[in-house]
Each structure stands twice: as structure tokens, then as C-alpha cells.
Design a protein around this motif. Structure first.
Motif, mmCIF file in Angstrom:
data_model
loop_
_atom_site.group_PDB
_atom_site.id
_atom_site.type_symbol
_atom_site.label_atom_id
_atom_site.label_comp_id
_atom_site.label_asym_id
_atom_site.label_seq_id
_atom_site.Cartn_x
_atom_site.Cartn_y
_atom_site.Cartn_z
ATOM 1 N N UNK A 373 0.769 -4.022 15.449
ATOM 2 C CA UNK A 373 1.152 -2.614 15.434
ATOM 3 C C UNK A 373 2.478 -2.415 14.691
ATOM 4 N N UNK A 374 3.420 -3.328 14.920
ATOM 5 C CA UNK A 374 4.710 -3.243 14.234
ATOM 6 C C UNK A 374 4.516 -3.387 12.720
ATOM 7 N N UNK A 376 1.890 -2.561 11.011
ATOM 8 C CA UNK A 376 1.276 -1.320 10.510
ATOM 9 C C UNK A 376 2.322 -0.204 10.365
ATOM 10 N N UNK A 377 3.329 -0.232 11.232
ATOM 11 C CA UNK A 377 4.400 0.770 11.132
ATOM 12 C C UNK A 377 5.309 0.478 9.936
ATOM 13 N N UNK A 379 4.421 -1.050 7.361
ATOM 14 C CA UNK A 379 3.607 -0.744 6.193
ATOM 15 C C UNK A 379 3.756 0.736 5.818
ATOM 16 N N UNK A 380 3.816 1.594 6.821
ATOM 17 C CA UNK A 380 3.996 3.015 6.506
ATOM 18 C C UNK A 380 5.376 3.281 5.914
ATOM 19 N N UNK A 430 -0.125 -2.961 -0.155
ATOM 20 C CA UNK A 430 0.160 -2.306 1.128
ATOM 21 C C UNK A 430 0.069 -0.791 0.971
ATOM 22 N N UNK A 431 0.539 -0.275 -0.174
ATOM 23 C CA UNK A 431 0.543 1.175 -0.396
ATOM 24 C C UNK A 431 -0.719 1.658 -1.110
ATOM 25 N N UNK A 456 -1.004 6.666 -6.844
ATOM 26 C CA UNK A 456 -2.453 6.625 -6.672
ATOM 27 C C UNK A 456 -3.189 7.279 -7.843
ATOM 28 N N UNK B 46 11.178 1.150 14.330
ATOM 29 C CA UNK B 46 9.980 1.912 13.955
ATOM 30 C C UNK B 46 9.595 2.889 15.068
ATOM 31 N N UNK B 49 7.809 5.943 13.867
ATOM 32 C CA UNK B 49 6.835 5.741 12.782
ATOM 33 C C UNK B 49 5.426 5.590 13.349
ATOM 34 N N UNK B 50 4.491 6.296 12.743
ATOM 35 C CA UNK B 50 3.081 6.156 13.117
ATOM 36 C C UNK B 50 2.494 4.927 12.413
ATOM 37 N N UNK B 51 1.719 4.104 13.107
ATOM 38 C CA UNK B 51 1.098 2.958 12.426
ATOM 39 C C UNK B 51 0.143 3.423 11.329
ATOM 40 N N UNK B 52 0.050 2.630 10.271
ATOM 41 C CA UNK B 52 -0.776 3.001 9.117
ATOM 42 C C UNK B 52 -1.953 2.038 9.026
ATOM 43 N N UNK B 53 -3.163 2.592 9.052
ATOM 44 C CA UNK B 53 -4.350 1.742 9.019
ATOM 45 C C UNK B 53 -5.079 1.838 7.688
ATOM 46 N N UNK B 54 -4.792 2.880 6.913
ATOM 47 C CA UNK B 54 -5.535 3.132 5.688
ATOM 48 C C UNK B 54 -4.571 3.570 4.585
ATOM 49 N N UNK B 55 -4.669 2.979 3.393
ATOM 50 C CA UNK B 55 -3.685 3.285 2.357
ATOM 51 C C UNK B 55 -3.792 4.673 1.728
ATOM 52 N N UNK B 56 -4.903 5.350 1.860
ATOM 53 C CA UNK B 56 -5.010 6.684 1.255
ATOM 54 C C UNK B 56 -4.974 7.731 2.363
ATOM 55 N N UNK B 57 -3.949 8.573 2.324
ATOM 56 C CA UNK B 57 -3.814 9.601 3.350
ATOM 57 C C UNK B 57 -4.964 10.596 3.278
ATOM 58 N N UNK B 59 -7.908 10.348 4.046
ATOM 59 C CA UNK B 59 -9.238 9.792 3.818
ATOM 60 C C UNK B 59 -10.017 9.823 5.135
ATOM 61 N N UNK B 61 -13.780 9.177 7.223
ATOM 62 C CA UNK B 61 -15.057 8.488 7.136
ATOM 63 C C UNK B 61 -16.139 9.519 6.807
ATOM 64 N N UNK B 62 -16.904 9.221 5.780
ATOM 65 C CA UNK B 62 -17.983 10.134 5.394
ATOM 66 C C UNK B 62 -19.142 10.036 6.378
ATOM 67 N N UNK B 70 -33.146 2.049 3.653
ATOM 68 C CA UNK B 70 -33.381 0.636 3.362
ATOM 69 C C UNK B 70 -34.855 0.305 3.574
#
Lengths: 484, 96
Positions: A373-374, A376-377, A379-380, A430-431, A456, B46, B49-57, B59, B61-62, B70
Motif C-alpha cells: 500500500x505504501x 502504491x502511495x 507511486x502516486x 510507474x507513471x 501520456x 503518505x 495520499x491515495x494509493x494508485x493502482x492504475x497509471x491512467x486516471x 480509466x 473497466x469496460x 468464443x
């Protein structure tokens, strides 16, 4: 010589019927046969299928079809699934795996008429910076065969540098295209996260992985990327953003381009490396660009952040290798647990096991918050600093690697020393930013890379800036001795 | 060493990896090195700070229509399986 021509020049030769794709394919296959024994860049050669694909490309051309890649030979990193052809990912685990379908990258290049010659060697499951972790043995750097080509796409980079094909594909999770491109003196592009489909590309770290290209120049890379990129409903991270005509934008003037110099990239940079980067900067200034100094104070934390996030995702992704549905299975398992443990223990090499265990540890109960979690933070924080920098500059410029290619065996026993090879490249992953490496000179006779990073979806701007540099310099035209 | 041999044995068990006695000391040393290296992250504040799981803000899931796209290709897929019988994957006995 044919193999020293650009993709554009080869396409002209094919269009003018000076040569057929079959002849061109034979030429490159002969080069692989001659040079690969000293490089070990290839895992699987598909000569028969290549000649058939070349004949099909010639037939398409005879029927009136045109296209910049029609009949052009390439080599795929062995991480991309190829229908009916072994796809090993550099691992004993998949030594016997014959992919049942084509990756989208493979399918797109096939439909553009490009001809696959074979599959390139790589670090096992793309985990490594030297191509020494491959089950199939290390790849040698064509500039000095006692040295590594970088990794993880080391076979693709060595093949592009030794001109075993007109171009090659790669993947970049923490620098795996840019670092080997720098160490072998070729142009390597890692696009924006989501720009190129990852369907059929064996997963390592899903929030970081991206596919890209190695070529002799930015102009060639632009042609290939245009064919590779684009939306794919089969990849849930694929982005539905139109693909620009990258090749059409190469000649835009650079007057007024704002180039950011990252203080963190230049602090402690070795003097000869720094001199090459400064000389490259002078070229950009002479082309009308301006420089702005910027700082990303959290950037030095990118390597530790990466070595939490990437192993965590790797431990999750590689749990699919269970010895049941595909891949290596141990002999005489006594029960299901024994089957899992020994199949995985035997099928994976040392570095992959190390990363799986690192990831398992940082995700385990009691450690998740402190590590994963740290990370991921942080990373932001790093990503936000990049975003702020790009409000002031059009692109960032710096070195790709801290040193030129090192000796085989020099760093393999110390993982942290090895990980620090990627100190300048990991930030872009990362970005999720697009970045490329292009040759900018030599240290001790070994090629060095200049790295450009953009916001991007700024691939067009990066390729334009790289092409203009390559119009003003000839570093990208230098090739390793003995491979003429 | 920030990790003991017992720690690494536990991690290897969680990851379903057999590690030989010969390999074990190498992993204790190198995993400890890595854990010490990434400990630098603990120094950063931190709290906001919110944890970041995905590099494109932004985004998302479709979603797609729930339709079959299939075809049945299990024979082709199972050609890669180490042990198959009558279309089923074989594993050691699980339930006595």
C-alpha cells in the motif's frame, strides 16, 4: 547491403520489384544462421513459416496491395503468443508450450504483411536487466560478445543491432525495451500504458507492462508503432484513443519545444555519460528547442517502489503456472501440494522465484500496508510530480542507463545492484508515460542511450524529436564491427 | 538479516515453491537485501495520499454485452496440458 537499409528503403525496393520478400527473408535468415551462434539472440527459428509468409506477402503485392511493412522481416520477443509456434517466455516452465492463438501485436503485424523470422531470447518471464536469467542461456552484446545486451528484451535488441531482421518487438515493464536499446545502440520505444494491446503477451506486472519496438531509427519505429498500436476489446487496459499517423509527424520543426532537464537524472551522473547527454542537448538547442530545469523530488524512490509493485503483481500473475493446465509438471507428484510446489520450483529459475517470493512477502498478512500500500502511495507521488513537470515542459530528456553494457556475470549475484540498472527508466513505467531511447554516442567503444519521456499519448512528439535528432546526427547509423 | 530462514520457508510455502536446502541460504540473503532496499519507502509521509493502482486516471473497466463470443477450442488448448483424459485435466487424488 540490404540489411543496412531502413524499413522505408526496403519498402521502396519491394515496391519497385528490385527484390522480393522471399529474397529479403532468405537474406535475413542467412544472417541469423551466420551470426546467431555467437549471439544466442534467438530461441526459436521459424524459417519455413517465414518463407511461406514472404511468398504470401509477394502475392499480396502482386495483387495490388501496398503498405510500409508488407514483406518486411521481423523478430518477435518470445513473450508474444504465436499460434502453433512455441512461446517459451525464456522459461523452462513454458519450454514445451505451443501457443494456441496469436497475440494482438502478432496478428496486427501479420495483417500488415510483416514476416516473422522467429522468436527472440529474453530474460525469464521478462525479469532481468541483462538477459542472463533466460533458461536458454545469456544473449551476447554484438558490440562486445563478453558483455550483456541488457534486458529483459535482450535478444530483440541484439537482433536489431546485428541486423538479423529489419525490426523486432519487445516489452517494457521497468525499462526492458529502453535499457537494452541503449546498450546495443538501437532505437527503442515504450509507448503509453494502454497504447498497444497486451492480449496474448504473457503477463509480468499488469499495471506496468507495455509492448513496443526496436528499430534502426525513430522513422522506422514510427512505421512499426503505427501498425502495432490501437484499441483492442480483448485487452481490458487497452485505451480507445485514435492512433496518429506517426510517420507523418516526423518532420515537424522543433522551434520552441520545451525540453525539461530532470535534476534527479543528472545528480551523480558519470562524467562521460553526462558529456554525451549535454552534447545531445546542444543539438536540440541548435534545432530551436529551449531548456527548462525541473525537479521530481520523489523520483529517487522509483526503484524501491517498483521492486514492491512489480514483484507483487508478478506473484499474482505467475500463480497461474500450476502444472495442471499447461507448462512444466514435476514427475510423480505424491499429492496436489507436491505437484504445485515441485512443478513451480523446477519450472521457474532463480530470479523468477526471488521475485515471486518478494511479491508474496509484500502482499502477505501483516506486511501489506507497510510495503504494497505504501508503494502504491509513493507511486502516486511520483506520477503527480511527472504531471506537474509536463505543465511546464513538452518532454523530458536524460540518460537511459547509468553505464554502458557490463560484463556477463558482473552483476548477476547481487539483485539490488542489478535492479539499479533501471534507475532512469522505471519512472516512466510507474507513471504510464511513453518514452524512448536513441543512440547518442559511445563510452569505451560501447553505445550509450539518450532517453526522451513524454506525457501520456505523446508518442508522436517523442518520435518527431528523436527523428529530428537523427537527421542532425549519425549515431544511429553506427553498427557493431563484424556484423556488416 | 532482516529475514530468517523460517521466514523464507514460510514465504516459499505461501508461494507454492519448493526450494532446495542448497538454494535456501541464497534466498535468505538476497530477499533480506531486497526487503532492506525497499524499506526506504517507509520514510515518506503518505498520510494524505491515495494509493494508485492504475497509471491512467479515469480509466474504467469496460462492460460488454453478455454474449458468447468464443468457440469451443478445448482440444487445442488441452494439447498443452501435461495430463488429460476424456477432456478432463488429471491431478493427483484430492479427496480420499
Amino acid at each position: 547491403m540490404l540489411h543496412s537499409l531502413s524499413i522505408g528503403e526496403l519498402a521502396d525496393h519491394l515496391a519497385e520489384r528490385k527484390i522480393s520478400s522471399v529474397e529479403l527473408t532468405r537474406h535475413f535468415l542467412a544472417r541469423i544462421e551466420r551470426f546467431d551462434p555467437s549471439l544466442n539472440a534467438m530461441i526459436t527459428l521459424t524459417a519455413e513459416q517465414a518463407l511461406a509468409a514472404a511468398a504470401a506477402a509477394d502475392a499480396r503485392r502482386a495483387a495490388g496491395e501496398r503498405g510500409p511493412l508488407l514483406g518486411i522481416p521481423l523478430i518477435h520477443k518470445d513473450i508474444f503468443c504465436t499460434d502453433g509456434v512455441r512461446t517459451s517466455c525464456g522459461s523452462r516452465m513454458l519450454d514445451n508450450f505451443v501457443a494456441p492463438y496469436d497475440a494482438t501485436v502478432v496478428a496486427r503485424l501479420k495483417s500488415a504483411g510483416a514476416v516473422m523470422l522467429g522468436k527472440a531470447n529474453m530474460d525469464e518471464f521478462a525479469m532481468g536487466s541483462s538477459n542472463e536469467t533466460s533458461f536458454y542461456g545469456p544473449v551476447k552484446n554484438p558490440w562486445d560478445t563478453t558483455r550483456v545486451p541488457g534486458g529483459s528484451s535482450g535478444g530483440s535488441a541484439a537482433a536489431a543491432a546485428a541486423r538479423l531482421a529489419a525490426f523486432s518487438t519487445g516489452t517494457d515493464t521497468g525499462g526492458s525495451i529502453r535499457q537494452p536499446a541503449a546498450l546495443t545502440g538501437v532505437t527503442g520505444v515504450k509507448p503509453t500504458y494502454g497504447r498497444v494491446s497486451r492480449y496474448g503477451m504473457i503477463a509480468f506486472a499488469s499495471s506496468l507492462d507495455q509492448a513496443g519496438v526496436f528499430a534502426g531509427s525513430a522513422a522506422d519505429a514510427a512505421l512499426v508503432l503505427e501498425a502495432m498500436a490501437g484499441f483492442d476489446p480483448n485487452d481490458s487496459t487497452s485505451v480507445d484513443v485514435p492512433v496518429p499517423a506517426y510517420a507523418a509527424g516526423l518532420n515537424a520543426p522543433l522551434k520552441g519545444l520545451k525540453i525539461g532537464l530532470l535534476r534527479e537524472f543528472f545528480d551523480g551522473l558519470e562524467a562521460r555519460n553526462a558529456a554525451l547527454i549535454e552534447a545531445a542537448l546542444d543539438v536540440y538547442l541548435s534545432l530551436g528547442a529551449e531548456t527548462v530545469e525541473v525537479s521530481l523530488p520523489s523520483l529517487p524512490l522509483s526503484v524501491p517502489t517498483y521492486y514492491v509493485v512489480a514483484p507483487a503483481e508478478c506473484s499474482s500473475n505467475l500463480s497461474r503456472f500450476d502444472g495442471v493446465r499447461f507448462g512444466h509438471r514435476c514427475a510423480d507428484p505424491k499429492d496436489l501440494l507436491d505437484l504445485y510446489r515441485r512443478s513451480r520450483g523446477e519450472g521457474f529459475g532463480a530470479e523468477v522465484k526471488r521475485r515471486i517470493m518478494t511479491g508474496t512477502y509484500v502482499l502477505s498478512a501483516g506486511y501489506f500496508d507497510a510495503y504494497y500500500l505504501q508503494a502504491q502511495k509513493v507511486r502516486r507521488l511520483i506520477t503527480d510530480e511527472f504531471r506537474t513537470a509536463f505543465t511546464r515542459v513538452d518532454l523530458l530528456l536524460g540518460p537511459t542507463t547509468p553505464t554502458p553494457a557490463f560484463a556477463i556475470g558482473a552483476k548477476i549475484d547481487d539483485p539490488v545492484t542489478m535492479y539499479l540498472n533501471d534507475i532512469y527508466t522505471i519512472g516512466a513505467n510507474l507513471a504510464g508515460l511513453p518514452a524512448l531511447s536513441l543512440p547518442c554516442g559511445f563510452v569505451d567503444g560501447l553505445p550509450m542511450g539518450l532517453q526522451l519521456i513524454g506525457p501520456h499519448f505523446a508518442e508522436e512528439r517523442l518520435l518527431n524529436a528523436a527523428h529530428q535528432y537523427q537527421q542532425a546526427t549519425d549515431w544511429h547509423r553506427h553498427g557493431p564491427r563484424g556484423f556488416e | 538479516m532482516s529475514l530468517t530462514r523460517q521466514d523464507v520457508e514460510k514465504i516459499a510455502h505461501l508461494a507454492r515453491l519448493s526450494i532446495t536446502d542448497q538454494e535456501m541460504p541464497v534466498y535468505v540473503t538476497s530477499l533480506s537485501r531486497i526487503v532492506d532496499f525497499v524499506a526506504a519507502l517507509a520514510q515518506v509521509d503518505t498520510s494524505a495520499v491515495q494509493p494508485m493502482a492504475h497509471p491512467l486516471d479515469g480509466q474504467r473497466q469496460r462492460l460488454r454485452p453478455d454474449v458468447v463470443t468464443e468457440t469451443d477450442r478445448h482440444e487445442k488448448y488441452q494439447r498443452n496440458a501435461p495430463s488429460v483424459q476424456a477432456g478432463l485435466y488429471l491431478v493427483p487424488r484430492v479427496i480420499e
